[in-house]
Design a protein around this motif. Structure first.
Motif, PDB file in Angstrom:
ATOM      1  N   ILE A 140       0.831  -1.199   0.000  1.00 30.12           N
ATOM      2  CA  ILE A 140       0.000   0.000   0.000  1.00 30.12           C
ATOM      3  C   ILE A 140       0.870   1.256   0.000  1.00 30.12           C
ATOM      4  CG2 ILE A 140      -1.705   1.316   1.320  1.00 30.12           C
ATOM      5  CD1 ILE A 140      -2.707  -1.330   2.426  1.00 30.12           C
ATOM      6  N   THR A 141       0.618   2.116  -0.954  1.00 28.80           N
ATOM      7  CA  THR A 141       1.322   3.391  -1.028  1.00 28.80           C
ATOM      8  C   THR A 141       0.332   4.504  -0.694  1.00 28.80           C
ATOM      9  OG1 THR A 141       0.864   3.487  -3.393  1.00 28.80           O
ATOM     10  CG2 THR A 141       2.990   2.555  -2.724  1.00 28.80           C
ATOM     11  N   ARG A 142       0.104   4.680   0.583  1.00 26.29           N
ATOM     12  CA  ARG A 142      -0.926   5.622   1.028  1.00 26.29           C
ATOM     13  C   ARG A 142      -0.622   7.060   0.590  1.00 26.29           C
ATOM     14  NH1 ARG A 142      -2.116   3.607   7.283  1.00 26.29           N
ATOM     15  NH2 ARG A 142      -3.200   1.682   6.740  1.00 26.29           N
ATOM     16  N   ASP A 143       0.661   7.409   0.556  1.00 24.52           N
ATOM     17  CA  ASP A 143       1.010   8.790   0.222  1.00 24.52           C
ATOM     18  C   ASP A 143       0.814   9.094  -1.263  1.00 24.52           C
ATOM     19  OD1 ASP A 143       3.103   7.043  -0.402  1.00 24.52           O
ATOM     20  OD2 ASP A 143       4.579   8.652  -0.330  1.00 24.52           O
ATOM     21  N   GLN A 144       0.653   8.052  -2.089  1.00 24.45           N
ATOM     22  CA  GLN A 144       0.455   8.271  -3.526  1.00 24.45           C
ATOM     23  C   GLN A 144      -1.015   8.481  -3.882  1.00 24.45           C
ATOM     24  OE1 GLN A 144       2.355   5.238  -5.850  1.00 24.45           O
ATOM     25  NE2 GLN A 144       4.340   5.500  -4.849  1.00 24.45           N
ATOM     26  N   LEU A 145      -1.900   8.201  -2.955  1.00 25.50           N
ATOM     27  CA  LEU A 145      -3.313   8.403  -3.230  1.00 25.50           C
ATOM     28  C   LEU A 145      -3.634   9.893  -3.165  1.00 25.50           C
ATOM     29  CD1 LEU A 145      -5.568   6.280  -3.740  1.00 25.50           C
ATOM     30  CD2 LEU A 145      -6.300   6.654  -1.383  1.00 25.50           C
ATOM     31  N   GLN A 146      -4.225  10.429  -4.222  1.00 29.89           N
ATOM     32  CA  GLN A 146      -4.612  11.840  -4.259  1.00 29.89           C
ATOM     33  C   GLN A 146      -6.031  11.973  -3.695  1.00 29.89           C
ATOM     34  OE1 GLN A 146      -3.592  14.253  -7.813  1.00 29.89           O
ATOM     35  NE2 GLN A 146      -2.908  12.325  -8.717  1.00 29.89           N
ATOM     36  N   ILE A 147      -6.127  12.578  -2.523  1.00 30.63           N
ATOM     37  CA  ILE A 147      -7.422  12.702  -1.851  1.00 30.63           C
ATOM     38  C   ILE A 147      -7.926  14.131  -1.975  1.00 30.63           C
ATOM     39  CG2 ILE A 147      -8.629  12.550   0.356  1.00 30.63           C
ATOM     40  CD1 ILE A 147      -6.636  10.382   1.186  1.00 30.63           C
ATOM     41  N   ILE A 148      -9.118  14.270  -2.515  1.00 31.14           N
ATOM     42  CA  ILE A 148      -9.808  15.557  -2.562  1.00 31.14           C
ATOM     43  C   ILE A 148     -10.873  15.496  -1.477  1.00 31.14           C
ATOM     44  CG2 ILE A 148     -11.008  17.229  -4.005  1.00 31.14           C
ATOM     45  CD1 ILE A 148      -8.270  16.353  -5.109  1.00 31.14           C
ATOM     46  N   PHE A 149     -10.714  16.294  -0.430  1.00 34.60           N
ATOM     47  CA  PHE A 149     -11.614  16.220   0.727  1.00 34.60           C
ATOM     48  C   PHE A 149     -12.428  17.501   0.833  1.00 34.60           C
ATOM     49  CE2 PHE A 149     -11.954  16.503   5.578  1.00 34.60           C
ATOM     50  CZ  PHE A 149     -13.150  15.810   5.581  1.00 34.60           C
ATOM     51  N   THR A 150     -13.746  17.341   0.865  1.00 30.38           N
ATOM     52  CA  THR A 150     -14.647  18.491   0.862  1.00 30.38           C
ATOM     53  C   THR A 150     -15.578  18.453   2.060  1.00 30.38           C
ATOM     54  OG1 THR A 150     -14.634  18.483  -1.559  1.00 30.38           O
ATOM     55  CG2 THR A 150     -16.359  19.745  -0.488  1.00 30.38           C
ATOM     56  N   ASP A 151     -15.537  19.503   2.869  1.00 25.49           N
ATOM     57  CA  ASP A 151     -16.434  19.633   4.021  1.00 25.49           C
ATOM     58  C   ASP A 151     -16.476  21.095   4.415  1.00 25.49           C
ATOM     59  OD1 ASP A 151     -17.554  19.508   6.790  1.00 25.49           O
ATOM     60  OD2 ASP A 151     -17.371  17.352   6.459  1.00 25.49           O
ATOM     61  N   LYS A 207      -3.655  11.879   7.765  1.00 27.93           N
ATOM     62  CA  LYS A 207      -2.216  12.094   7.644  1.00 27.93           C
ATOM     63  C   LYS A 207      -1.441  11.272   8.664  1.00 27.93           C
ATOM     64  CE  LYS A 207      -2.556  16.663   5.514  1.00 27.93           C
ATOM     65  NZ  LYS A 207      -2.393  18.137   5.665  1.00 27.93           N
ATOM     66  N   SER A 208      -2.030  11.068   9.847  1.00 29.71           N
ATOM     67  CA  SER A 208      -1.354  10.239  10.857  1.00 29.71           C
ATOM     68  C   SER A 208      -1.240   8.799  10.391  1.00 29.71           C
ATOM     69  CB  SER A 208      -2.122  10.296  12.180  1.00 29.71           C
ATOM     70  OG  SER A 208      -3.339   9.558  12.117  1.00 29.71           O
ATOM     71  N   ALA A 209      -2.123   8.396   9.473  1.00 27.56           N
ATOM     72  CA  ALA A 209      -2.074   7.044   8.920  1.00 27.56           C
ATOM     73  C   ALA A 209      -1.260   6.970   7.637  1.00 27.56           C
ATOM     74  CB  ALA A 209      -3.496   6.544   8.654  1.00 27.56           C
ATOM     75  N   GLY A 210      -0.719   8.107   7.182  1.00 32.21           N
ATOM     76  CA  GLY A 210       0.155   8.100   6.016  1.00 32.21           C
ATOM     77  C   GLY A 210      -0.456   8.635   4.736  1.00 32.21           C
ATOM     78  N   PHE A 211      -1.715   9.066   4.793  1.00 30.83           N
ATOM     79  CA  PHE A 211      -2.349   9.658   3.606  1.00 30.83           C
ATOM     80  C   PHE A 211      -2.021  11.151   3.596  1.00 30.83           C
ATOM     81  CE2 PHE A 211      -4.974   5.966   4.694  1.00 30.83           C
ATOM     82  CZ  PHE A 211      -5.025   5.297   3.478  1.00 30.83           C
ATOM     83  N   SER A 212      -0.900  11.488   3.022  1.00 31.33           N
ATOM     84  CA  SER A 212      -0.382  12.854   3.123  1.00 31.33           C
ATOM     85  C   SER A 212      -0.815  13.763   1.982  1.00 31.33           C
ATOM     86  CB  SER A 212       1.148  12.820   3.187  1.00 31.33           C
ATOM     87  OG  SER A 212       1.681  12.171   2.036  1.00 31.33           O
ATOM     88  N   ASN A 213      -1.287  13.166   0.878  1.00 33.79           N
ATOM     89  CA  ASN A 213      -1.630  13.957  -0.307  1.00 33.79           C
ATOM     90  C   ASN A 213      -3.123  14.317  -0.265  1.00 33.79           C
ATOM     91  OD1 ASN A 213      -1.845  15.152  -2.792  1.00 33.79           O
ATOM     92  ND2 ASN A 213      -0.914  13.465  -3.932  1.00 33.79           N
ATOM     93  N   ILE A 214      -3.447  15.363   0.494  1.00 40.78           N
ATOM     94  CA  ILE A 214      -4.849  15.757   0.694  1.00 40.78           C
ATOM     95  C   ILE A 214      -5.033  17.210   0.281  1.00 40.78           C
ATOM     96  CG2 ILE A 214      -6.729  15.993   2.358  1.00 40.78           C
ATOM     97  CD1 ILE A 214      -5.330  13.932   4.114  1.00 40.78           C
ATOM     98  N   THR A 215      -6.015  17.453  -0.566  1.00 39.58           N
ATOM     99  CA  THR A 215      -6.397  18.810  -0.951  1.00 39.58           C
ATOM    100  C   THR A 215      -7.789  19.075  -0.410  1.00 39.58           C
ATOM    101  OG1 THR A 215      -5.113  18.605  -3.002  1.00 39.58           O
ATOM    102  CG2 THR A 215      -6.666  20.426  -2.857  1.00 39.58           C
ATOM    103  N   GLU A 216      -7.958  20.168   0.333  1.00 37.10           N
ATOM    104  CA  GLU A 216      -9.215  20.439   1.028  1.00 37.10           C
ATOM    105  C   GLU A 216     -10.012  21.562   0.356  1.00 37.10           C
ATOM    106  OE1 GLU A 216      -8.540  21.274   5.140  1.00 37.10           O
ATOM    107  OE2 GLU A 216      -7.057  19.684   5.381  1.00 37.10           O
ATOM    108  N   PHE A 217     -11.338  21.405   0.379  1.00 35.20           N
ATOM    109  CA  PHE A 217     -12.254  22.441  -0.095  1.00 35.20           C
ATOM    110  C   PHE A 217     -13.431  22.529   0.863  1.00 35.20           C
ATOM    111  CE2 PHE A 217      -9.985  20.985  -3.862  1.00 35.20           C
ATOM    112  CZ  PHE A 217      -9.566  22.194  -4.403  1.00 35.20           C
ATOM    113  N   GLU A 218     -14.091  23.702   0.875  1.00 34.75           N
ATOM    114  CA  GLU A 218     -15.169  23.908   1.839  1.00 34.75           C
ATOM    115  C   GLU A 218     -16.567  23.810   1.247  1.00 34.75           C
ATOM    116  OE1 GLU A 218     -15.286  28.787   2.038  1.00 34.75           O
ATOM    117  OE2 GLU A 218     -14.005  27.688   3.442  1.00 34.75           O
ATOM    118  N   ASN A 219     -16.685  23.591  -0.063  1.00 38.80           N
ATOM    119  CA  ASN A 219     -18.006  23.327  -0.627  1.00 38.80           C
ATOM    120  C   ASN A 219     -17.864  22.626  -1.980  1.00 38.80           C
ATOM    121  OD1 ASN A 219     -18.099  25.356  -2.906  1.00 38.80           O
ATOM    122  ND2 ASN A 219     -17.921  26.807  -1.203  1.00 38.80           N
TER     123      ASN A 219
END
Length: 307
Positions: free
Chosen positions: A172-183, A197-209
């Motif tokens: 598993i390459t958790r850091d290679q997964l591109q996560i788009i997180f919206t809340d 991120k504590s579990a290794g999913f470091s590639n996270i882009t956040e949006f608010e809507n």
């Protein structure tokens, strides 16, 4: 009452608001979170020995005890008008049933999420509100019950990551997964991103809507040339401007975006909402605050992309 939300079609960017009153000022609660409306009876409330600010006590409701919170006290509103019959709005979200005491109720309004205006952060602490909407000459503040609950019962909002989920499989390459997180909740975005991120999913882009998210996806992946096998969209459902169901519907109807794996991460996951998620072709759904289930689902995607 709790079945009102099923009347709304999936992906129409609409919601139903229950207008409740505190000192004759209307506040909005998403009908999808409302289970029932009860008359408030102080004699039926069991006072807790160690009183928690904002919590009136415990109420026996449908053979179980639930906490009842004073919405006026939580919102720091001095009650100057006496109501003969006060109300408890019983809600269900985040796998939790809670009661909120209000002065009274007005009616249910159907509105569009695009009409909900986020509050200006410069005017003070607005975290208790999702935004405001103008209805029939009234400015109604929509209450963010998740944030309120997070300040009183933090464990109901963000689940701690288990030791089992901190262990990484070599495939598993958790850091290679591109996560788009919206809340739209900054509290949820911060807490969930920290957990991932504590579990290794470091590639996270956040949006608010959803509107911002859809613009980002169309700009960065809309030409159909990118590999989408490692792109994941995690979205809340309740959001101003564009809700998560409408976002998912737009993504899945776009031939260049439809292969983005989409997870609805919401406090509203129930039988009716699952049907709505399926209707907009969401790939999966997870109930807040089950962060560990979310991590396990992401791991399945990582294993799949690595094989």
């Amino acid at each position: 009452m709790s079945e009102q939300g099923i009347l709304l079609e999936s992906g129409t960017n609409e919601l139903e608001l229950l207008a409740v009153l505190i000192n004759d000022q209307p506040f909005g609660i998403n009908v999808a979170k409302v289970q029932s409306i009860q008359q408030y009876d102080q004699k039926s409330i069991a006072i807790l020995p160690n009183k928690v600010p904002g919590v009136l006590g415990m109420l026996l409701y449908r053979n179980k005890t639930i906490p009842v919170m004073d919405l006026a006290q939580i919102l720091d509103i001095e009650e100057t008008i006496e109501y003969e019959r006060e109300i408890v709005v019983v809600t269900e979200f985040n796998n939790s049933v809670n009661g909120f005491k209000v002065s009274g109720v007005r009616r249910i309004y159907r509105i569009s999420w695009k009409d909900l205006v986020p509050l200006d952060q410069t005017i003070g602490d607005t975290n208790c509100f999702t935004g405001s909407v103008s209805i029939e000459g009234d400015q109604i503040l929509v209450v963010d019950l998740e944030h309120i609950l997070s300040t009183i019962f933090p464990d109901l909002i963000i689940e701690d990551v288990s030791e089992e989920n901190l262990i990484k499989n070599e495939r598993i390459t958790r850091d290679q997964l591109q996560i788009i997180f919206t809340d739209d909740s900054s509290t949820i975005r911060t807490g969930v991103s920290r957990a991932l991120k504590s579990a290794g999913f470091s590639n996270i882009t956040e949006f608010e809507n959803g509107f911002q998210t859809l613009q980002h996806l169309e700009m960065n992946f809309g030409n159909g040339e990118q590999d989408l096998s490692k792109v994941v969209l995690i979205s809340d459902i309740e959001m101003p401007q564009m809700d998560g169901l409408t976002l998912c519907k737009n993504v899945k109807q776009n031939s260049n975006l439809k292969n983005i794996f989409t997870i609805m991460f919401s406090s509203l996951i129930n039988k009716q909402m699952i049907a709505k998620c399926n209707a907009v072709k969401a790939d999966n759904y997870v109930t807040k605050p089950e962060t560990n289930q979310l991590i396990q689902l992401l791991d399945e995607l990582c294993i799949g992309s690595a094989d």
